[in-house]
Scaffold this motif. Structure first.
Motif, PDB file in Angstrom:
ATOM      1  N   SER A 354       0.960  -1.164   0.165  1.00  0.00           N
ATOM      2  CA  SER A 354       0.140  -0.048   0.078  1.00  0.00           C
ATOM      3  C   SER A 354       0.902   1.337  -0.010  1.00  0.00           C
ATOM      4  O   SER A 354       1.512   1.386   0.822  1.00  0.00           O
ATOM      5  N   SER A 356      -0.063   4.548   0.495  1.00  0.00           N
ATOM      6  CA  SER A 356      -0.610   5.281   1.511  1.00  0.00           C
ATOM      7  C   SER A 356      -0.209   4.576   2.916  1.00  0.00           C
ATOM      8  O   SER A 356       0.175   5.309   3.929  1.00  0.00           O
ATOM      9  N   THR A 359      -4.927   2.419   3.261  1.00  0.00           N
ATOM     10  CA  THR A 359      -6.036   1.702   2.539  1.00  0.00           C
ATOM     11  C   THR A 359      -6.863   0.678   3.533  1.00  0.00           C
ATOM     12  O   THR A 359      -6.553  -0.303   3.762  1.00  0.00           O
ATOM     13  N   GLU A 495      -8.419   5.723 -15.280  1.00  0.00           N
ATOM     14  CA  GLU A 495      -8.849   6.703 -14.207  1.00  0.00           C
ATOM     15  C   GLU A 495      -8.586   8.161 -14.321  1.00  0.00           C
ATOM     16  O   GLU A 495      -9.318   9.019 -14.024  1.00  0.00           O
TER      17      GLU A 495
HETATM   18  C1  AGP Z   1      -3.834   4.318  -8.448  1.00  0.00           C
HETATM   19  O1  AGP Z   1      -3.658   4.927  -9.579  1.00  0.00           O
HETATM   20  C2  AGP Z   1      -5.109   4.259  -7.737  1.00  0.00           C
HETATM   21  N1  AGP Z   1      -5.551   5.740  -7.670  1.00  0.00           N
HETATM   22  C3  AGP Z   1      -5.548   3.394  -6.795  1.00  0.00           C
HETATM   23  O2  AGP Z   1      -5.865   1.968  -7.577  1.00  0.00           O
HETATM   24  C4  AGP Z   1      -4.762   2.929  -5.564  1.00  0.00           C
HETATM   25  O3  AGP Z   1      -3.347   2.146  -6.190  1.00  0.00           O
HETATM   26  C5  AGP Z   1      -5.333   1.887  -4.608  1.00  0.00           C
HETATM   27  O4  AGP Z   1      -6.270   2.675  -4.044  1.00  0.00           O
HETATM   28  C6  AGP Z   1      -4.314   1.599  -3.422  1.00  0.00           C
HETATM   29  O5  AGP Z   1      -3.823   2.495  -2.651  1.00  0.00           O
HETATM   30  P1  AGP Z   1      -2.737   2.203  -1.727  1.00  0.00           P
HETATM   31  O6  AGP Z   1      -1.441   1.773  -2.734  1.00  0.00           O
HETATM   32  O7  AGP Z   1      -2.394   3.700  -0.898  1.00  0.00           O
HETATM   33  O8  AGP Z   1      -3.020   1.428  -0.859  1.00  0.00           O
END
Ligand code: AGP
Length: 613
Positions: A354, A356, A359, A495
């Motif tokens: 992830s 971030s 998630t 997207e």
């Molecule tokens: C990627 O372009 C997206 N916006 C989305 O798929 C993202 O990768 C996904 O929500 C996972 O996020 P994370 O890596 O922060 O967990």
């Protein structure tokens, strides 16, 4: 997704709050609001719309207070409106609160508070927060000194769900109280000033001295001081981390959009991610996570669990782990994995990816798996993020802050670090694939320069974007690792340009989906596996015969009569090719988005960090 900013110090809070909200705009939001303490009263100005519109609202520029909180909201409970925007006040206007997350039992709490005489104005779950704090502030107090923070602590015990909150109290105007569970919140300290943010870039230009709150933690902030408490209201000590991202890294740095900046930052992001994990002639170094041979010998299955782009990094990593470490790998979508009762025991290893680290689905999948007795590794780009605190081991990518909603440099950094980890597993296990391992290590060290080469070749992609930006459907095909690049490239196009696209394993197209191929439809083929090139050419011929026009991303020598649009990428082992092959197709998606006059950084309906289920 929602964003929180707060400030307490000796200068006007408002400009700092607005500036912080602007830094969080990339998370996606529909409303914005601010609260400050003004002459021992709470001022609250909020509305649906952009931060700029909030800044233009009557009254905002008269806010003189040096204590304040602010919020950008992404609607979950109740439509975007002034009433539903944060901050929310309690019925007596004593407390003001901003909140990220969801209070799942808000109906029950609302009923309880309504029976106790509290009035509710909004449709939100958040409004129970200041009211419940008020309830405990008046009914169940601690000693006078910590009455405010104690009331917040008591209220959080009643919350089911997730929250990051920041609260003002007009009776204690020299304090802000914050708390968090399953939603990120950090504090920044600088001399006599304290900053609050749901995301580090919001406050990075003021300080890089960052305190990270753990699940259940609370803090009482005053100008220049902070007291921390755990979920049981025990006083705790924390030391700040020094964040090495500079504030400039969170700015556009001369590029039109964050996404373009981040695409171009990939050579650096990959280089920083490799860091000291690999030096020429050496073994992969993961001393920080202490994975032993005995541990790996006891593993009979790896699940890679993630969402969206991060999950696509898992698809790219699967063949690396299987081929090099000889351990079967399943790649799972976190939102499915958490409910599908996967076969997990102490012989299972879970790798959660992830960017971030926040998630919600990935975090829940990680927590559930851990509870079932397996070992877990988190791959994240954010120091101290929630998944890194849950996992047994953490491996960071060092892509720097990724602001654009569409993930680019995080993906290539994730695949890079997963490749290094797969090699590390192989080296620890004493794999016999030594020649392949040495080749891959040399090639990993060349990834930054190969990424730079690909980034120089943009003219043809701009032209191709002009040809296809009005199209309704685009197909991406690839075999093996090229499929990993195809599926990620397809997501990028969807997207940010709203063009429907799909990705297929090239050989699978003829089993049904080829029925969709008609005259002038665009098929993008990725071919980096020498062993499979003839097969891939045949698959592309099948679509060309049906009238498709093609764009080919390849490092192979192909017939230019058959394929007039070839985007050449440097020679690379196909196992690592997703890192390089995806880059021109990230650029293609970006150029299509620009041709359509869209904002690639803030695609509709999407948020950077999806912290709700
Ligand atoms: C990627 O372009 C997206 N916006 C989305 O798929 C993202 O990768 C996904 O929500 C996972 O996020 P994370 O890596 O922060 O967990």
């Amino acid at each position: 997704m929602c964003g929180i900013v707060g400030y307490i110090g000796n200068t006007k809070a408002y400009p700092i709050l607005i500036n912080g909200l602007q830094k969080l705009e990339y998370r996606g939001y529909d409303s914005a609001g601010v609260s400050t303490i003004e002459n021992e009263k709470i001022a609250c100005i909020k509305n649906k719309g952009r931060v700029k519109e909030l800044d233009n609202m009557e009254g905002t520029h008269f806010l003189e207070g040096t204590v304040g909180i602010a919020h950008t909201r992404w609607a979950t409970h109740g439509k975007p409106s002034s009433i539903n925007s944060h901050p929310h006040l309690d019925s007596s206007e004593t407390f003001s609160a901003v909140h990220n997350g969801i209070i799942e039992n808000y109906n029950e709490l609302r009923e309880f508070l309504t029976n106790a005489g509290y009035k509710f104005l909004s449709e939100t779950d958040t409004e129970v927060i200041p009211n419940l704090i008020h309830y405990y502030y008046t009914k169940e107090t601690g000693n006078n000194e910590d009455r405010f923070v104690h009331a917040v602590s008591r209220a959080t015990k009643d919350f089911k769900g997730s929250y990051a909150i920041a609260v003002l109290c007009k009776l204690e105007p020299d304090k802000i109280v914050v708390a968090r569970k399953d939603n990120p919140l950090v504090l920044g300290a600088k001399d006599n000033e304290m900053y609050i943010a749901s995301d580090i870039p919001a406050i990075l230009e003021y300080t890089n001295n960052i305190y990270i709150l753990n699940d259940g933690d609370l803090a009482e902030l005053k100008a220049g001081s902070v007291k921390f408490y755990d979920k049981d209201f025990n006083s705790i000590e924390k030391t700040p981390e020094i964040i090495t991202w500079d504030a400039k890294a969170a700015d556009k740095n001369g590029y039109d959009d964050f996404m373009l900046k981040e695409i171009n930052e990939q050579p650096t992001a990959i280089r920083e991610t490799i860091g000291t994990r690999l030096v020429k002639g050496g073994k992969c170094n993961f001393d920080d996570i202490n994975i032993t041979k005995d541990f790996l010998l006891g593993i009979n299955r790896i699940y890679i669990v993630a969402c969206g782009t991060a999950m696509h990094a898992g698809i790219a990593a699967k063949p690396l782990f299987e081929r090099l470490a000889g351990i079967p790998v399943e790649v799972d979508i976190a939102s499915e994995f958490r409910y599908r009762e996967p076969l997990i025991d102490e012989k299972t290893l879970i790798i959660c990816i992830s960017q971030s680290g926040e998630t919600a689905d990935t975090l829940a999948a990680l927590k559930n798996s851990k509870a079932m007795g397996c070992k877990t590794i988190a791959i994240s780009n954010v120091i101290g993020s929630s998944i890194t605190r849950e996992a047994d081991f953490t491996v960071y990518t060092h892509a720097g802050p990724e602001i654009a909603v569409a993930s680019t440099k995080a993906y290539t950094s994730q695949v890079t670090v997963l490749a290094l980890l797969a090699i590390h597993f192989a080296e620890v296990l004493g794999s016999r694939e030594t020649a392949l391992i040495e080749t891959l290590k040399d090639e990993i060290l060349e990834l930054p320069s190969k990424a730079s080469i690909v980034l120089e070749n943009t003219d043809m992609l701009k032209e191709f974007a002009k040809r296809i930006y009005k199209e309704k459907d685009v197909f991406y095909i690839g075999r093996g690792s090229d499929y990993a690049a195809a599926v990620e490239s397809s997501l990028k196009l969807k997207e940010i340009s709203y063009v429907h696209s799909d990705a297929y394993q090239s050989g699978e197209l003829k089993h049904g989906s080829i029925a969709l191929i008609e005259n002038d439809i665009t098929v993008i083929g990725i071919m980096t596996d020498r062993r499979l090139v003839e097969k891939s050419v045949s698959n592309l011929q099948e679509v060309i015969t049906r009238g498709a026009k093609t764009l080919i991303v390849t490092n192979q020598d192909l017939d230019t009569k058959l394929f007039p649009n070839i985007l050449r990428i440097p020679e690379i082992n196909t196992l690592l090719s997703p890192v390089i092959a995806v880059i021109p197709l990230q650029l293609l998606a970006y150029f299509v988005s620009k041709e359509k006059g869209l904002d690639p950084d803030k695609p509709r309906n999407l948020a950077k960090s999806v912290t709700v289920e």
